[in-house]
Write a protein that holds these residues in place. Sequence first.
Motif, PDB file in Angstrom:
ATOM      1  N   ARG A 206      12.084  34.386 -69.331  1.00 13.08           N
ATOM      2  CA  ARG A 206      12.516  34.769 -70.706  1.00 13.08           C
ATOM      3  C   ARG A 206      11.593  35.921 -71.389  1.00 13.08           C
ATOM      4  O   ARG A 206      12.233  36.715 -72.058  1.00 13.08           O
TER       5      ARG A 206
ATOM      6  N   PRO B 204      22.388  35.225 -71.580  1.00 13.85           N
ATOM      7  CA  PRO B 204      20.892  34.727 -71.651  1.00 13.85           C
ATOM      8  C   PRO B 204      20.599  33.882 -72.947  1.00 13.85           C
ATOM      9  O   PRO B 204      19.880  32.813 -72.894  1.00 13.85           O
TER      10      PRO B 204
ATOM     11  N   ASN C 244      21.865  30.511 -71.950  1.00 18.57           N
ATOM     12  CA  ASN C 244      21.180  30.022 -70.854  1.00 18.57           C
ATOM     13  C   ASN C 244      19.900  29.420 -71.213  1.00 18.57           C
ATOM     14  O   ASN C 244      19.300  28.363 -70.693  1.00 18.57           O
TER      15      ASN C 244
ATOM     16  N   GLN D 260      12.339  40.985 -68.763  1.00 14.69           N
ATOM     17  CA  GLN D 260      13.834  41.190 -68.482  1.00 14.69           C
ATOM     18  C   GLN D 260      13.693  42.397 -67.692  1.00 14.69           C
ATOM     19  O   GLN D 260      12.902  43.227 -67.590  1.00 14.69           O
TER      20      GLN D 260
END
Lengths: 610, 313
Positions: A394, A420, A423, A397
């Motif tokens: 997280r 994302p 997720n 990236q």
Amino acid sequence: MPDGNTPLVSVEGLRVEFASDGGTIVGVENVSFSVAPGETVCIVGESGSGKSVTSLSLMRLVEFGGGTIAEGRLRFAGQGGEIDLAQADPETMRGIRGNEIGMIFQEPMTSLNPVFTIERQMTDGLRAHRGLSGAQARQRALELLQEVRIPEPERRLKQYPHELSGGMRQRVVIAMAMACRPRLLIADEPTTALDVTIQAEILALIDRLKRENGMAVLFITHDMAVVAQMADRVVVMYRGNLVEEGPVGRIFAAPQEEYTRALLAAVPRLGDMRGKPGPEPLRLVGADAPDSVQAAVPPGDPEPLLQVLHLTTRYPVKGGLFRRTVANVHAVEDVSFDIAKGETLALVGESGCGKSSCGRSILRLAEPTSGQVLLDRTDVLALNERDLRRKVWRDIQMVFQDPFASLNPYMRLAAQVAEPLSNFGIAKGSEIEDRIAALFDRVELPRSFMRRFPHELSGGQRQRVAIARALAVSPKLIVADEAVSALDVSVQAQVLNLMMELQSTLGISYLFISHDMAVVERVSHRVGVMYLGRLVEIGSRAQIFENPRHPYTHSLLSAVPIADPARRTVRDDLKFRPIPSPVFPVGHEPAPSVYDEVEPGHLVLRQQAS
Amino acid sequence: MSYLVNRLLSMMLTLFLISVITFTVTNILPGDVAMMIMGTQSNPEALAGLRQSLGLNDPLIVQYGRWIGGMLTGDWGNSLVFKEPIAPLLLQKMKASALIVLFSMSIALVCAVPLGVWAAVHANRWQDTAASSASLVGVSLPDFFWGIMLILLFARGLGWLPSSGFIDPADDIWGAMRHALLPSLALGLGLMAHLTRMTRATMTGILNQEFIRVARAKGLDEGTVVWRYGLANAVGPVMTVAGLQVGYLFGSIIVIESLFNFTGMGWLTYQALLNRDIPLIQASVFVIAAVVMLANLIVDLLYVAVDPRIRLS
């Protein structure tokens, strides 16, 4: 016409059309220019400018790609008098191709037939054009290999292309094109796929062959720095049209057309950043007020965001019946650095130096063999898979080189940027929609693009989507692996400016992995140079570019072409050492990296007696 | 050399697994060898005695050991249906099948490669559409359909060729060819269609490669560019697919040989299955598996000869 010479080639009102399902597409239109004997003319332009179509038309190879020469004349002063290549029959063209006009292409890896020996490929043209016997052709092939300075030419003739390195293959391709002493050599992006040191060697080789043989060169490229180094005259093309033509000095010093000015403004020049405190956006012509983009804030927080200590990553080489590990590729070898909040650290080096492996190892996309990676003091390598996902993936990236390959072709862009968010459980329902809209605004894409698919966008737009996707989870660090390398210069400049702007407003850190020294000089606070898996030198941008200490950094910097025709660095005495193999037997433990601090924050790898 | 040893070792391993599977499956199948030998009306005591003497009451693993031992030492037992030793029987039938397998493969390659190249050279034009449509029909229809059509046309209709039977080439080469032609064509048509599509796809990719453009830029004529520079790169992939098709052919011959009453491996296997001739089934499966693997090994070794990038390691 320079010097009042009769031109060797003169292109007059060329128009090339391609038939497609949707009707006729015009490849180039109303293009006229000429090349004098012994002159180097560079055609420069971005993708889709028609520069390759123009060169392929001269060889009449454009027809094999579905194009037709609809209008115009291609006058060529050949050995048998002047002819119009546009009207020549196939038999005449075969006599000219490879004989009076030689051509080399972009990809040395695919330019040679993989199943034929070098000898066969070098001699069949000679036998066809000159009617040489096998032995005579072989003798001539040997001479040619010596002329392009390939070591051990006798042995090379018996080898197959895959046994040669990329630079060596491009030399073979050049030797093949030179076989019949053509009066014109067309070089279509001959160095684009090569590392910078190999590029320098190949440019020097083409320049020397041109001088020794009095041959004219038509050089196709997208790279203004290469143009500055090679050209006598420049032809600038844009979307199938000729924009501007003139001597190289005039084009660079006083471009007449808006497009040429914009193109030149977008090119980062090595040395431009001398004396500047931090990264600085490129000043783009026509872009809205570049001054409004603030220079990125220099890092102030002493606590590093990311600390990498003695990172080592090795890939096993498997072999035998039971696929046992028979050797290891030492991709990353005892590398240490840190990145502060809001800072850009660039990793530079040539292909295979381990810079990408290093970036992937930090995220454990490639599992490191040993070392430590501390993200906000958390040991990344000690985390289990769940925590790795939740915390590290997280906060860090990645943005990759090929924006088309990194987007799913079957999903709408909004859904890909939303992934994302869902997720990581960051947003739900209608909130996702709002967030995505804000992200599209953030990367300066129209909101109408949210419903589109990747193939409907240009390369630069796709890379913006990839950046938006990376930004969705508000990461602290973005690993940008050659993120702008596949983009046209003007688009590259826009994406670089966007990245710098995001850094100054959001305080993101970047690990900027790149082979392009001029781009790195533009964007980074600190720079690390990698060679054969090791970090050979690290320091501030100014320390590395203005006071390089390691010999490899020196040779890398000396190989970079400079986008200034007044500073020509193409030399014939260049001879860079090929990079040795990083494959070692199982159990081989190289010595640890030892650094000397030559000035505060400037570390240089101590040379090891090996 | 170590490559060859590795390959042979892994082939042995595969054959061992195949032998275990065939042996187990044929033993699970309903049917009793003793009853097959003596008939369903036989005396239960005599049956039990025969079972005992054939070792059918032993544990399966012991039976397997005895069987594989015999296979390895050349004692393959007797066929229940044909009442003769299996090894020479299989060898003789394998020769017959080899004739039509090789014949059909040759027909397929000789036609498919030029047709595929021709389609690739004219990619997305009418020639390509015609060749591709024809080969789509070819791959879509089953082999026995072609068999029936060929019999109707050449045997019944024109009377040019015999519709059934096998003649040993050692006795009469001309007669052997005449008898083998129709079954080979029936096998080869589907194969040819498949290989045409494969050649076309491979060549289309190759003709778009940069080295083809470089060859043209050297001033070589188009024939050399396509048939030498291009085709040399397609030989390996096409050969690999052809090798894999050998396995498919040994499946097809079961139907085709029965249709043409061509007494080869396929016909034999069919007879064995029909009559639950378990020793013969086991041996046939084993031999067919070995032949198919051998064919693929040969193709892989040939690949090394045509593509210098592949090294044996």
